[in-house]
Write an enzyme that holds these catalytic residues in place. Structure first.
Site, mmCIF file in Angstrom:
data_model
loop_
_atom_site.group_PDB
_atom_site.id
_atom_site.type_symbol
_atom_site.label_atom_id
_atom_site.label_comp_id
_atom_site.label_asym_id
_atom_site.label_seq_id
_atom_site.Cartn_x
_atom_site.Cartn_y
_atom_site.Cartn_z
ATOM 1 N N LYS A 1 35.008 -2.315 27.618
ATOM 2 C CA LYS A 1 34.267 -3.251 26.769
ATOM 3 C C LYS A 1 32.826 -3.341 27.248
ATOM 4 C CE LYS A 1 34.842 -8.056 25.071
ATOM 5 N NZ LYS A 1 35.656 -9.282 25.239
ATOM 6 N N SER B 1 37.181 -11.262 20.890
ATOM 7 C CA SER B 1 35.958 -10.493 20.919
ATOM 8 C C SER B 1 36.158 -9.035 21.336
ATOM 9 C CB SER B 1 34.965 -11.152 21.864
ATOM 10 O OG SER B 1 35.436 -11.107 23.199
ATOM 11 N N SER C 1 40.382 -13.378 23.790
ATOM 12 C CA SER C 1 39.637 -12.180 23.382
ATOM 13 C C SER C 1 40.302 -10.847 23.680
ATOM 14 C CB SER C 1 38.241 -12.200 24.004
ATOM 15 O OG SER C 1 37.431 -13.087 23.277
#
Ligand SMILES: [Zn+2]
Lengths: 492, 520, 96
Positions: free
Chosen positions: B79, B154, B178
């Site tokens: 990420k 997210s 997330s």
């Protein structure tokens, strides 16, 4: 001191940099004077993703300071973020302590500036926080612009806040002097104002007596920008007078106007108002989520207390009691630091004369240290050897002038007393020989003897001159002593 | 069997046995990315050349018989809020578009030490603030199961790239769901470890007391493999737990005996869509069939979790994001234009004789900050900064921030009590399957409420896992949420693995893959 | 719940510059969110200690040892405006 028509009320907020090797939350060096931005890393630049980890030594130094200042040490203290924007504050917040500082309460006894005993200045709190970087204004780029150096960012700082117990600018200076001495002894900080390792802000106002026996308080002003202890004293003296005049003019009392910040202008020798934005005071403190709280146990406190060593106030007392030094002499010696005190004590113990040791330590030793920019640990004459020299002076073998020559030679050549005397060609006159010489002089100067007998001891001076002519190595003081002694023996 | 059918554990087995080479695995991964990512948009950057070079090196080392790391030769996606030295780390924000960290996050260092091959950085909601990856300023990610829908967030890119079989392993971060929520919406497995289990050093902070890095993969077994590498005490993170890491990849296959499973009435009631409800109830039956005892537990303060979470998360965020001010790194507004604008404002005010407004006018520095941040941050980030600043400001601190911290303790106590009765708590990850792109983007509160089942875990610092447990009637994946007491990742992984041994939801592939595979 | 004036004050505190339209929208959105948050008022939190850290550790320290700093060029590499030695910003001292 001239009588003023008001009482001055001063509280100080002192920031000192701690003598750690590395910064508070990262391994960057805290050394002063490195080229800009060469002592930074992702952590102290506050780069995305970094985390702080607390320097153990910094916490220990904070606790030691608290103990030395007679504070209550928090068994549980935590870290908070103080949020504000400034280019030298790279994270946009300062890690500090808000509601649970590491030390609370406490006091420091300060020698009163007019030597009327001690004054106790109470301490509100002592807490640990990180320093910011430095902003330097630069106008040569054609437009106003600032340059930011983050070398200092993240250096451990101790904030020490006093109660408004200080009653004169001189007392403020005395407090700072004593605090600096204490922190030097603790090896917590070098408190060097020029290098910024001690910074001080003062809150000051006046209590002006009224006819009904009460008083009015003038608005509190925070004075900043003072770069030396002398500047503190001058700035506060100026500010007190300014406040008095302002009061006479406006009648403003505490609470009538918002708290003002004024900066000391060293060149103009006056304080000027500083612009401060209203909203900047909403710091939005909250617990620092990246750091965990600190707990201290009794055993840990005791261990740190053991490490404190003898503190300046105790040493001063000991010097006065053991060696019968006066306030001034003990002050001078204590102010030189722990190593110097040790040197002095060994000197005094070995030569057996505290006063004499104090004189030599203060005049000859200190002067040499200052001239050569040495510390006592670099001084080439050991206390034992210097004591040997002092013994010779005491016994009359050397006069003070010669002893000084010997001392100088010892310093320059790292010589012993004997070596110095020999190299300087100082011939020590044998006691019997000296007595013989004096007897001869008295015999050939009956006029002088008569004058002395009639009470004019000074007449002996002419004999000293003659003695020196016959043997340049004689100790004049000793000649005087022996002659007087012989004359007295004659009369009895 | 195609390489994309294989799980990370299977790939690793074949790599170790020399049946395939790391270069083949990486080449396959890059091919999948080439083929599907133009549609899915999971990656912000792909590190093609470096990945190949690394794979070749690993193959060479293996052929020389050298000892290799635990993930040797496996492609991993990371990420883009996790710092990688010398490679941009953008947080999907304009603010950090050009930021290149001079250091590696601890998890990156661990991945490198384990000989994992970092193939690229995945898309996310800006600064991980969002639940749909729509707040990314640098790219759009869609759900591989239906490209008109959100992948969740997210860690939307992190979940989507696993779902589309671009990589076997993916690293995400979870502040309020997330990892778990996009895992659920994309039909993959995602684990949020106990707070402090994985080092946060190098994870760009959103809400420091809630953030945690964790693995996403096809199976619990693969999550165990990756977690074992990510986890462990780190002296660079003061909140890291000084506890040894169990050998998750070995214990994951051991079934649990006497498992007690709890469920919460409120989680299976109002607001939960019928398809989700049915899938969860079915999943509970699966656990029963595996010998687990199922009983009801209570989390009386769960309904306050969203409000509590958003106050705390935004407060911390407002402070964490203060560093983005255009001074030391990142975006800065055009200074000339800014100064001209300010001069013009001053001129107008002078002309109008508004001395008070003139007094209040920003200094150049303050205006530089404000304009930089206004331009560098997107709407959701600004909203959260505003909310957090407000909640911490004088006069509101007690009513919002302090109150939230107290409710947080009550939420934690609820869990402590529930875990005296059961080993894990099961429930839905989200109230509904993935919604349409754009559906909630203009309704922040609705977006926040979508997090109601996941934020409590973060407030309490617990580990939790999301595993595929069914599909809606329109073919969208549904996730099962398992929460456990602190440091009980092993229980979660073993329970999830047991479940995955008897179900095949996690093996289903998005139709996109087969459609496009046929087309090419 | 929250007024436009308050939003403008908070925006200064947060160093954000909002257009009038943004301020208006922010007022409405935050108003709605804050209204939802007032849900917490119904929770009795008397005698409840705040919980700031999910894991309640204490006394985590590093030793006082110097580690290498970043090379200056590396430190300044990401700066939007700099010179050879320093970061540069508009004057910190008030007026333009
Ligand atoms: Zn540093």
């Amino acid at each position: 001191m001239a009588e003023q028509p008001y009482t001055i009320v001063i509280g100080l907020e002192v920031h000192v940099q701690l003598l750690t090797e590395s910064k508070l939350f990262c391994g960057c060096s805290t050394k002063f004077g490195a080229p800009p931005n060469t002592q930074t890393c992702p952590i102290c630049i506050g780069m995305p993703g970094v985390l702080p980890v607390m320097n153990r030594r910094a916490v220990e130094l904070a606790v030691k300071t608290g103990l030395a200042l007679n504070c209550e040490i928090a068994r549980f203290s935590k870290w908070d973020r103080k949020n504000y924007y400034y280019p030298d504050l790279p994270k946009g917040f300062q890690i500090s302590q808000y509601d649970l500082p590491i030390c609370r309460g406490g006091y420091l006894d300060v020698p009163s500036p007019n030597r009327e005993g001690m004054r106790r200045i109470r301490i509100i709190r002592v807490h640990l926080e990180e320093d910011a970087g430095k902003s330097m204004h630069d106008e040569k780029a054609g437009r106003a612009d600032s340059r930011i150096d983050l070398n200092r960012a993240g250096t451990p700082l101790l904030e020490i806040v006093t109660q408004p117990d200080i009653r004169s600018p001189a007392e403020a200076k005395a407090f700072l002097t004593e605090l600096k001495l204490l922190l030097n002894y603790l090896e917590v900080s070098d408190c060097n104002m020029q290098e910024g390792s001690l910074r001080v802000d003062a809150n000051i106002n006046l209590h002006i007596p009224t006819e009904d026996g009460q008083y009015v308080a003038t608005p509190i002003v925070e004075v900043k920008n003072m770069n030396s202890f002398r500047a503190v004293e001058r700035a506060l003296t100026y500010e007190a007078q300014r406040q008095y005049e302002a009061f006479l003019e406006t009648g403003h009392r505490l609470g009538d106007v918002p708290k003002q910040t004024r900066g000391w202008d060293e060149d103009a020798q006056l304080t000027r108002p500083q612009r401060s934005k209203e909203e900047s005071s909403d710091y939005r403190y909250f617990p620092e989520p990246d750091l965990v709280p600190v707990t201290v146990t009794d055993a840990e406190l005791e261990a740190l207390r053991q490490q404190l060593g003898e503190l300046p106030a105790d040493i001063r007392r000991r010097l006065q009691e053991t060696y019968h030094l006066n306030d001034y002499d003990s002050d001078v010696i204590v102010n030189q630091g722990r190593a110097f005190v040790d040197y002095f004590c060994q000197l005094a113990d070995t030569c057996g004369d505290g006063k004499m040791a104090a004189n030599w330590a203060q005049q000859d030793v200190l002067r040499t240290l200052n001239e050569r920019d040495w510390t006592i640990t670099q001084f080439p004459i050991s206390a034992a050897e210097l004591a040997r020299l002092l013994c010779r002076v005491k016994s009359g073998e050397l006069d003070t002038a010669k002893a000084r020559m010997v001392f100088g030679h010892m310093v320059d050549h790292q010589a012993t007393v004997d070596e110095a005397i020999q190299s300087l060609g100082i011939v020590q006159v044998d006691e019997t020989e000296l007595r013989q010489l004096c007897a001869e002089l008295l015999a050939s100067n009956p006029k002088v003897v008569a004058e002395v007998k009639s009470g004019k001891d000074k007449a002996i001076g002419s004999l000293v001159g003659q003695a020196k002519k016959r043997n340049p190595h004689v100790n004049p003081a000793r000649v005087k002593e022996i002659c007087l002694e012989l004359i007295r023996q004659e009369t009895t | 069997m195609s390489l994309s059918e294989l799980t990370a554990s299977q790939l690793l087995q074949q790599l170790r046995e020399g049946r395939i080479k790391a270069v083949e695995v990486v080449a396959h991964s890059l091919r999948q990315i080439d083929q599907y990512d133009p549609t899915v948009g999971a990656f912000l950057r792909v590190n093609r050349d470096h990945a190949f070079a690394q794979a070749e090196e690993i193959d060479r080392r293996r052929s020389r018989g050298e000892k290799l790391g635990k993930l040797a030769g496996l492609p991993v996606a990371v990420k883009d809020n996790i710092c990688t030295q010398g490679e941009p780390t953008t947080c999907a924000s304009r603010m950090l578009k050009r930021f290149v960290p001079p250091y590696d996050a601890t998890v990156i260092a661990r991945l490198k030490a384990a000989d994992a091959i970092i193939v690229g950085k995945t898309n996310l909601d800006e600064f991980a603030m969002g639940g749909s990856t729509e707040t990314s300023a640098l790219g759009r990610t869609c759900n591989p199961w239906d490209v008109t829908r959100i992948p969740g967030g997210s860690s939307g890119g992190a979940a989507a790239c696993v779902a589309a079989r671009m990589v076997p392993l993916s690293v995400g971060s979870d502040t309020g769901g997330s990892i778990r929520q996009p895992a659920a919406l994309c039909g993959v497995t995602g684990l949020k470890p106990t707070y402090g289990r994985v080092s946060r050093f190098g994870l760009v902070a959103f809400a420091s007391s809630l953030d945690q890095i964790g693995p996403l993969a096809q199976t619990a077994e693969d999550c165990a493999l990756l977690l074992e590498v990510l986890a462990g005490h780190d002296p660079k993170d003061a909140t890291s737990i000084p506890q040894p890491v169990p050998p998750f990849s070995e214990t994951v296959r051991q079934p649990l005996e006497g498992l007690r499973v709890g469920w919460v009435r409120e989680h299976l009631g109002e607001g939960v869509s019928p398809s989700v409800l049915a899938a969860i109830q079915e999943a509970i039956k699966v656990f029963q069939s595996l010998g687990a005892k199922v009983e009801e537990v209570e989390l009386p303060h769960a309904r306050y979790a969203v409000a509590t979470y958003y106050i705390i998360a935004c407060s911390e965020a407002s402070s964490n994001l203060a560093r983005y001010d255009g001074v030391h790194y990142g975006y800065r507004t055009d200074e000339k234009a800014m100064l001209a604008e300010l001069a013009e404002e001053r001129r107008v005010l002078q002309q109008q004789g508004k001395s008070e407004a003139l007094e209040d006018l920003d200094t150049a520095l303050v205006r530089m900050y404000r304009k930089t941040r206004a331009e560098g941050f997107g709407a959701e980030v600004k909203r959260r900064i505003m909310l957090g600043t407000y909640a911490l400001s004088a006069g509101y601190y007690d009513a919002y921030y302090l109150k939230a911290l107290k409710v947080r303790r009550l939420i934690r106590q609820d869990y402590d009590k529930a875990f005296q009765k059961v080993h894990v708590i099961v429930g839905p990850v989200t109230p509904t399957p993935a919604f349409a792109l754009g559906e909630k983007i203009n309704d922040p509160l609705a977006m926040y409420l979508f997090d109601l089942f996941t934020v409590g875990t973060n407030l309490a610092g617990l580990p939790a896992i999301s595993i595929p447990c069914g599909f809606s009637e329109d073919g969208m994946p549904i996730g099962l949420h398992l929460q456990a007491p602190p440091l009980e990742e092993e229980t979660l992984l073993r329970a999830a693995h047991m479940f995955q041994q008897v179900t095949d939801w996690h093996r289903r592939r998005p139709p996109l893959l087969d459609r496009q595979a046929v087309a090419t | 719940m929250i007024s436009l004036a308050e939003i403008e004050k908070v925006a200064v505190l947060a160093r954000l510059l909002l257009t009038p339209a943004e301020s208006q929208q922010m007022t409405e959105q935050l108003g709605k969110i804050l209204e939802y948050m007032s849900l917490l008022n119904e929770v009795n939190t008397e005698n409840v200690e705040p919980l700031a850290h999910a894991v309640e550790l204490t006394n985590v320290f590093r030793e006082d040892r110097v580690t290498p700093s970043l090379d200056r060029e590396m430190a300044l590499a990401n700066a939007p405006h700099r010179d050879e030695e320093c970061y540069r910003v508009p004057a910190v001292l008030g007026e333009v």
